[in-house]
Design an enzyme around this catalytic site. Structure first.
Site, PDB file in Angstrom:
ATOM      1  N   PHE A 282       0.811  -1.215   0.000  1.00  0.00           N
ATOM      2  CA  PHE A 282       0.000   0.000   0.000  1.00  0.00           C
ATOM      3  C   PHE A 282       0.850   1.273   0.000  1.00  0.00           C
ATOM      4  O   PHE A 282       0.623   2.178  -0.785  1.00  0.00           O
ATOM      5  CB  PHE A 282      -0.926   0.032   1.233  1.00  0.00           C
ATOM      6  CG  PHE A 282      -1.711  -1.238   1.461  1.00  0.00           C
ATOM      7  CD1 PHE A 282      -2.294  -1.921   0.410  1.00  0.00           C
ATOM      8  CD2 PHE A 282      -1.862  -1.753   2.741  1.00  0.00           C
ATOM      9  CE1 PHE A 282      -3.018  -3.083   0.611  1.00  0.00           C
ATOM     10  CE2 PHE A 282      -2.585  -2.916   2.962  1.00  0.00           C
ATOM     11  CZ  PHE A 282      -3.160  -3.586   1.895  1.00  0.00           C
ATOM     12  N   PRO A 285       6.430   6.169  -1.421  1.00  0.00           N
ATOM     13  CA  PRO A 285       7.450   7.080  -0.885  1.00  0.00           C
ATOM     14  C   PRO A 285       6.924   8.458  -0.507  1.00  0.00           C
ATOM     15  O   PRO A 285       7.386   9.055   0.455  1.00  0.00           O
ATOM     16  CB  PRO A 285       8.474   7.168  -2.024  1.00  0.00           C
ATOM     17  CG  PRO A 285       8.332   5.879  -2.765  1.00  0.00           C
ATOM     18  CD  PRO A 285       6.874   5.533  -2.685  1.00  0.00           C
ATOM     19  N   THR A 287       3.544   9.319  -0.011  1.00  0.00           N
ATOM     20  CA  THR A 287       2.182   9.386   0.513  1.00  0.00           C
ATOM     21  C   THR A 287       2.101   9.082   2.003  1.00  0.00           C
ATOM     22  O   THR A 287       1.365   9.735   2.730  1.00  0.00           O
ATOM     23  CB  THR A 287       1.259   8.408  -0.237  1.00  0.00           C
ATOM     24  OG1 THR A 287       1.734   7.068  -0.069  1.00  0.00           O
ATOM     25  CG2 THR A 287       1.200   8.759  -1.705  1.00  0.00           C
ATOM     26  N   ALA A 409      -6.377  -5.096  11.920  1.00  0.00           N
ATOM     27  CA  ALA A 409      -4.933  -4.873  11.873  1.00  0.00           C
ATOM     28  C   ALA A 409      -4.458  -4.125  13.102  1.00  0.00           C
ATOM     29  O   ALA A 409      -3.396  -4.434  13.673  1.00  0.00           O
ATOM     30  CB  ALA A 409      -4.568  -4.111  10.604  1.00  0.00           C
ATOM     31  N   GLN A 503      17.173   0.444  30.760  1.00  0.00           N
ATOM     32  CA  GLN A 503      17.660   1.187  31.923  1.00  0.00           C
ATOM     33  C   GLN A 503      17.982   0.244  33.088  1.00  0.00           C
ATOM     34  O   GLN A 503      18.997   0.421  33.775  1.00  0.00           O
ATOM     35  CB  GLN A 503      16.618   2.218  32.356  1.00  0.00           C
ATOM     36  CG  GLN A 503      17.085   3.168  33.445  1.00  0.00           C
ATOM     37  CD  GLN A 503      18.153   4.126  32.944  1.00  0.00           C
ATOM     38  OE1 GLN A 503      18.278   4.353  31.744  1.00  0.00           O
ATOM     39  NE2 GLN A 503      18.931   4.681  33.861  1.00  0.00           N
ATOM     40  N   GLU A 530       0.971   0.800  10.886  1.00  0.00           N
ATOM     41  CA  GLU A 530      -0.479   0.615  11.101  1.00  0.00           C
ATOM     42  C   GLU A 530      -1.133   1.899  11.625  1.00  0.00           C
ATOM     43  O   GLU A 530      -2.097   1.855  12.377  1.00  0.00           O
ATOM     44  CB  GLU A 530      -0.750  -0.547  12.070  1.00  0.00           C
ATOM     45  CG  GLU A 530      -0.248  -1.895  11.610  1.00  0.00           C
ATOM     46  CD  GLU A 530      -0.986  -2.432  10.396  1.00  0.00           C
ATOM     47  OE1 GLU A 530      -2.016  -1.846  10.002  1.00  0.00           O
ATOM     48  OE2 GLU A 530      -0.529  -3.440   9.828  1.00  0.00           O
ATOM     49  N   GLU A 534       0.461   9.893  15.948  1.00  0.00           N
ATOM     50  CA  GLU A 534      -0.182  11.178  15.719  1.00  0.00           C
ATOM     51  C   GLU A 534      -1.413  11.041  14.818  1.00  0.00           C
ATOM     52  O   GLU A 534      -2.457  11.655  15.075  1.00  0.00           O
ATOM     53  CB  GLU A 534       0.830  12.154  15.094  1.00  0.00           C
ATOM     54  CG  GLU A 534       1.975  12.543  16.011  1.00  0.00           C
ATOM     55  CD  GLU A 534       3.070  11.483  16.088  1.00  0.00           C
ATOM     56  OE1 GLU A 534       3.989  11.649  16.903  1.00  0.00           O
ATOM     57  OE2 GLU A 534       3.004  10.479  15.329  1.00  0.00           O
TER      58      GLU A 534
END
Length: 549
Positions: A282, A285, A287, A409, A503, A530, A534
């Site tokens: 899908f 580069p 989009t 998904a 850590q 997926e 943001e």
């Protein structure tokens, strides 16, 4: 009952969920005043106000996490099965999440959403936080570490609540992973190898590639909670193994929902049996998440479509036998309405010759983690796909067909994240119990114990939210909101667990030969693919705001 369990815990968990719900509703109305003053969401305002918009998404996700934790704990209590294993992490989670809602919720390491950002006051939580505080003290956190120690090598503390069938599946895949995946994962990662084909065959025999598919097509006919259980168990050994079923899940859902009868016969049984390996093609580069701007095109020539364009970040592409390939078939269109899904067959490639197909070329993208299937960029130049392989035989429906698969998904990705987070907890716990400083295991020191306890508490909540979304999907309800919340929170939690794991290991965790460093690299991708965090928060908030007035 343990004196560390709050005597009125079930009521307190319910009150915590109600308080979080009320706050999320306040936030929703406040954000709506800025972004949808007339009742209709203004896209420009939504972008301009991203900080509070995304804060709303996180607040709502915390609200739902606390609600599902409260419901789960109450069910266990009704059955007389609520023990320290479940109660202590649950009360710690409730205290911590309410405290964050009141004082500042970390959307990531550098962005904190506070009530004051919307002119709200987090003071309404004060009394309830004080009531929960005794259930989140040092003695509780230390006891959680003791319980984790006693449970090492088995299911996580709070896996209770599965029915008999799902419990057997969990036990089976936990044992399989411990024997066939975990001991070898670090070597596969360091050598950057493809997952051994023998392991794929074993997973196919166990039904991984047809877990949720109907029995009529060779599947097991199980639900999405089973998918979560299996994905988590395998990802706990290695995210590469836990991700093997993702593309099969997408392909099967696409073909079941939209394929022609002929396509179902030709593809489904071969996918569910593991005979053929699918991959999802899908991303492009330029989009990224904006699939409506997709440029790869297909032109009809006789009985074939000739594909031209470029795709990138395609997982398991060389070894795959069939691609669910999203292309633009209407050259005049400028958005998602001109997109079509193709079931594009191709010969299986090798590491030396990844794409031995006319009109198709590409190469590997080297990555720091999420190895085992490899990532590729692909160029198409007249690559042919039979007209009979247009999904459903209809043009221009590719985008909507694909959107329908995102719920599953994202639920599956949440489960993978939980598995990675659990692996980080496992690794950190083992090290903290074995590593001695100043005459005692470092697990005895509060700052170490507190990290381990919080990992367990957050994984508890993430698991409850993912299973809630999975249950909604199994019941046929729209669950894009719940699935998005599960993926959003689980990805952040996996990263926090992996980071804390390094850590706790100290300098040892920074060494490439240590699994802790691999888990950190593996965890990082979860907040990107997926649906980046943001984008996910934006989608969640928009759904919430559509019903704000």
């Amino acid at each position: 009952m343990s004196d560390l369990i709050l005597p009125d815990l079930i009521a307190l968990l319910d009150r915590a969920a109600l308080a979080a719900e009320a706050y999320a509703d306040q936030a929703r109305r406040a954000v709506a005043l800025r972004t949808a003053p007339d009742g209709k969401v203004d896209r420009r305002a939504l972008d301009a106000e991203q900080h509070v918009v995304h804060g709303l998404a996180w607040a709502a996700a915390y609200d739902q996490t606390l609600r599902q934790t409260a419901v789960w704990a109450a069910d266990l209590a009704d059955q007389g099965q609520l023990t320290e294993n479940e109660a202590l992490p649950a009360q710690l989670l409730a205290f911590e999440y309410l405290s964050q809602l009141a004082g500042g919720l970390p959307m990531n390491q550098g962005e904190v959403f506070r009530p004051g950002d919307l002119g709200l006051d987090g003071g309404q939580f004060a009394g309830l936080i004080d009531a929960l505080r005794p259930g989140a003290g040092q003695a509780v956190k230390t006891r959680i570490v003791d319980l984790l120690d006693a449970a090492r090598g088995r299911l996580s503390l709070e896996a209770s609540g599965l029915d008999e069938t799902l419990q057997q599946i969990a036990d089976q895949f936990t044992a399989f992973t411990a024997q066939k995946v975990t001991p070898f994962a670090q070597g596969w990662h360091l050598r950057d190898e493809l997952i051994p084909i023998e392991l794929l065959k074993e997973l196919a025999d166990l039904g991984v590639f047809g877990l949720t598919a109907p029995e009529a097509y060779g599947g097991s006919g199980l639900g999405k909670i089973a998918m979560c259980v299996v994905s988590e168990a395998l990802s706990r050994g290695w995210i590469g193994a836990g991700s093997l079923g993702t593309r099969s899940e997408i392909a099967v859902e696409l073909i079941l929902a939209h394929g022609t009868d002929d396509q179902k016969v030709r593809f489904l049984t071969r996918i569910t049996s593991g005979e053929i390996i699918p991959t999802a093609v899908f991303t492009e580069p330029e989009t990224g998440s904006d699939l409506g701007a997709l440029r790869t095109r297909a032109e009809k020539v006789g009985d074939f479509w000739k594909v031209t364009g470029a795709k990138t970040w395609i997982t398991h592409a060389a070894r795959a036998d069939v691609m669910t390939l999203l292309v633009r078939t209407d050259p005049a269109s400028k958005d998602h309405r001109g997109l079509t899904m193709l079931l594009a067959e191709k010969p299986r490639g090798t590491v030396a010759d990844p794409f031995p197909a006319p009109g198709m070329s590409g190469g590997e993208i080297a990555v720091i983690g999420y190895r085992g299937m490899k990532e590729y960029e692909i160029a198409f130049d007249g690559f042919e796909v039979a007209d009979a392989n247009v999904l459903g035989g209809v043009l221009g429906q590719g985008f909507s067909q694909l959107m329908a698969t995102f719920e599953s998904a994202r639920i599956q990705t949440a489960a993978r994240a939980i598995g990675v987070g659990q692996a980080a907890l496992d690794s950190a716990l083992d090290y903290a119990l074995q590593r001695r400083q100043f005459g005692q295991p470092i697990a005895n020191f509060p700052r170490v114990a507190n990290k381990l306890a919080m990992m367990a508490a957050e994984l508890l909540g993430a698991r409850r939210l993912a299973w809630f979304a999975a249950r909604a999907k199994d019941e046929g309800r729209r669950c894009d909101l719940e699935a998005g919340m599960a993926k959003l929170t689980a990805a952040r939690i996996a990263w926090a667990c992996a980071d804390n794991g390094v850590q706790i290991h100290g300098g040892t965790g920074f060494a490439v030969e240590q699994p802790a460093s691999r888990l950190l690299a593996d965890a990082r991708i979860l907040n990107i693919f997926e649906g980046a965090g943001e984008i996910q928060a934006q989608v969640i908030a928009r759904r919430l705001l559509e019903g704000a007035n």
